[in-house]
Write an enzyme that holds these catalytic residues in place. Structure first.
Site, PDB file in Angstrom:
ATOM      1  N   ASP A  15      26.066  -5.749   1.163  1.00  0.00           N
ATOM      2  CA  ASP A  15      24.654  -5.488   1.465  1.00  0.00           C
ATOM      3  C   ASP A  15      23.764  -6.455   0.696  1.00  0.00           C
ATOM      4  OD1 ASP A  15      25.034  -3.355   3.289  1.00  0.00           O
ATOM      5  OD2 ASP A  15      25.390  -1.970   1.640  1.00  0.00           O
ATOM      6  N   LYS A  66      24.528   0.314  13.679  1.00  0.00           N
ATOM      7  CA  LYS A  66      23.807   1.582  13.857  1.00  0.00           C
ATOM      8  C   LYS A  66      22.818   1.530  15.026  1.00  0.00           C
ATOM      9  CE  LYS A  66      24.096   3.563   9.191  1.00  0.00           C
ATOM     10  NZ  LYS A  66      24.587   2.470   8.327  1.00  0.00           N
ATOM     11  N   ASP A  69      19.233   3.456  20.860  1.00  0.00           N
ATOM     12  CA  ASP A  69      18.160   3.081  21.783  1.00  0.00           C
ATOM     13  C   ASP A  69      18.569   3.603  23.161  1.00  0.00           C
ATOM     14  OD1 ASP A  69      15.971   1.725  23.031  1.00  0.00           O
ATOM     15  OD2 ASP A  69      16.067   0.150  21.517  1.00  0.00           O
ATOM     16  N   ILE A  70      17.842   3.234  24.202  1.00  0.00           N
ATOM     17  CA  ILE A  70      18.239   3.693  25.530  1.00  0.00           C
ATOM     18  C   ILE A  70      19.540   2.997  25.928  1.00  0.00           C
ATOM     19  CG2 ILE A  70      15.880   4.260  26.238  1.00  0.00           C
ATOM     20  CD1 ILE A  70      15.861   1.610  27.843  1.00  0.00           C
ATOM     21  N   ASN A  72      20.743   1.225  28.388  1.00  0.00           N
ATOM     22  CA  ASN A  72      20.762  -0.162  28.863  1.00  0.00           C
ATOM     23  C   ASN A  72      20.597  -1.155  27.712  1.00  0.00           C
ATOM     24  OD1 ASN A  72      20.677  -2.128  31.101  1.00  0.00           O
ATOM     25  ND2 ASN A  72      18.591  -2.478  30.333  1.00  0.00           N
ATOM     26  N   THR A 123      25.233   9.721   5.087  1.00  0.00           N
ATOM     27  CA  THR A 123      25.732  10.344   3.852  1.00  0.00           C
ATOM     28  C   THR A 123      24.641  10.494   2.795  1.00  0.00           C
ATOM     29  OG1 THR A 123      26.541   8.156   3.290  1.00  0.00           O
ATOM     30  CG2 THR A 123      28.159   9.742   4.029  1.00  0.00           C
ATOM     31  N   ARG A 184      32.611   7.038  -4.305  1.00  0.00           N
ATOM     32  CA  ARG A 184      32.235   6.723  -5.683  1.00  0.00           C
ATOM     33  C   ARG A 184      33.430   6.923  -6.611  1.00  0.00           C
ATOM     34  NH1 ARG A 184      28.923   4.427  -3.571  1.00  0.00           N
ATOM     35  NH2 ARG A 184      26.660   4.527  -3.733  1.00  0.00           N
ATOM     36  N   ARG A 214      28.048  -0.618  -3.562  1.00  0.00           N
ATOM     37  CA  ARG A 214      27.591  -0.920  -4.918  1.00  0.00           C
ATOM     38  C   ARG A 214      28.620  -0.729  -6.025  1.00  0.00           C
ATOM     39  NH1 ARG A 214      22.285   2.370  -3.513  1.00  0.00           N
ATOM     40  NH2 ARG A 214      23.922   3.304  -2.228  1.00  0.00           N
TER      41      ARG A 214
HETATM   42  O1  C5P Z   1      26.628   1.040  -1.980  1.00  0.00           O
HETATM   43  P1  C5P Z   1      27.269   2.164  -1.224  1.00  0.00           P
HETATM   44  O2  C5P Z   1      28.727   2.377  -1.559  1.00  0.00           O
HETATM   45  O3  C5P Z   1      26.461   3.433  -1.255  1.00  0.00           O
HETATM   46  O4  C5P Z   1      27.252   1.618   0.285  1.00  0.00           O
HETATM   47  C1  C5P Z   1      27.565   2.429   1.394  1.00  0.00           C
HETATM   48  C2  C5P Z   1      27.414   1.621   2.640  1.00  0.00           C
HETATM   49  O5  C5P Z   1      27.719   2.455   3.752  1.00  0.00           O
HETATM   50  C3  C5P Z   1      26.011   1.088   2.869  1.00  0.00           C
HETATM   51  O6  C5P Z   1      26.167  -0.203   3.456  1.00  0.00           O
HETATM   52  C4  C5P Z   1      25.394   2.052   3.875  1.00  0.00           C
HETATM   53  O7  C5P Z   1      24.487   1.413   4.737  1.00  0.00           O
HETATM   54  C5  C5P Z   1      26.621   2.506   4.651  1.00  0.00           C
HETATM   55  N1  C5P Z   1      26.546   3.822   5.291  1.00  0.00           N
HETATM   56  C6  C5P Z   1      26.277   4.971   4.586  1.00  0.00           C
HETATM   57  N2  C5P Z   1      26.211   6.178   5.228  1.00  0.00           N
HETATM   58  C7  C5P Z   1      26.433   6.240   6.547  1.00  0.00           C
HETATM   59  C8  C5P Z   1      26.723   5.079   7.264  1.00  0.00           C
HETATM   60  C9  C5P Z   1      26.784   3.873   6.587  1.00  0.00           C
HETATM   61  O8  C5P Z   1      26.124   4.927   3.367  1.00  0.00           O
HETATM   62  N3  C5P Z   1      26.449   7.416   7.164  1.00  0.00           N
END
Ligand code: C5P
Length: 234
Positions: A15, A66, A69-70, A72, A123, A184, A214
């Protein structure tokens, strides 16, 4: 794992808006991970050329697009992503049946092997947040509801939190790909994530893909952090 061929389930979330930084992070973690994930920040800054540069590193790439949208419009976007060599991309399940089917059909018309998965509930959201956007909670029920919709529409899997893996596996069976962010390692900062688990717990619960950002990318030594995660999974 649901027989989907990701020997190492860790996909690192790259990211950053900066191509040079993305490439150096990706190269550093490459020996210790199964794939790379690029999302809205990177894709908005670097576009198709940036995605191609990440794909060219040779690991499977999850384009966390992610789309919502519609039908089409999403079909058109799905065709374009499929042309760029991503292994997986995603759409929001809450876009509804016609949109989900359109995404899958359009992507498959370009690359029959590409996997289309659906975001269920982010999440970063907890039960009270669902209420405030008018979704029927608790999050677990909403995730299982949206997972069922995605599966009926022919999608390959969903993005869910580790807390929902067991319920989704039970409802959707072994071959439905579960990509799980909100991972984590023990003692890591939660930051904005809410529904979290350690890599080992999530893998044991049945995740196919562990999306980790992260805790690896913001570590002093990302390669070492990725290696430690891989070791924790042995
Ligand atoms: O840094 P971290 O481990 O929180 O990154 C989680 C990644 O997963 C981010 O790129 C975030 O956009 C993505 N993500 C998320 N929850 C979702 C879908 C994708 O955290 N439901």
């Amino acid at each position: 794992m649901a027989g989907l061929g990701f020997a190492n389930p860790v996909f690192v979330a790259i990211d950053t808006p900066d191509l040079g930084h993305a490439l150096s992070l990706a190269r550093a973690v490459r020996p210790h991970v199964g794939g790379l994930k690029v999302g809205l920040e990177f894709l908005t800054a670097q576009g198709p050329d940036g995605l191609r540069a990440i794909v060219d590193l040779g690991l499977p790439v999850f384009a966390d697009t992610k789309f919502h949208d519609i039908p089409n419009t999403v079909a058109g976007a799905a065709r374009e992503i499929a042309k760029l060599g991503a292994t997986i991309f995603n759409v929001h399940a809450s876009g509804g049946e016609a949109m989900l089917r359109a995404a899958k059909d359009a992507a498959a018309s370009v690359d029959p092997k590409i996997r289309v998965i659906a975001v269920t509930v982010l999440t970063s959201l907890a039960d009270p947040d669902l209420d405030s956007v008018g979704q029927r909670g608790p999050a677990l029920d909403q995730v299982v509801r949206l997972g069922g919709l995605a599966q009926r529409c022919g999608l390959d899997g969903v993005v869910c939190s580790a807390w929902e893996i067991a319920a989704l596996r039970k409802a959707a069976g072994p071959d439905f790909l579960l990509a799980v962010p909100g991972i984590r390692p023990e003692g890591a900062e939660l930051a904005d994530q809410r529904r979290v688990m350690t890599p080992r717990q999530a893998a044991a619960a049945g995740a196919d893909i562990l999306v980790i950002g992260r805790p690896i990318t913001a570590a002093c030594d990302p390669a070492e952090a990725a290696r430690a995660v891989a070791l924790s999974l042995r």
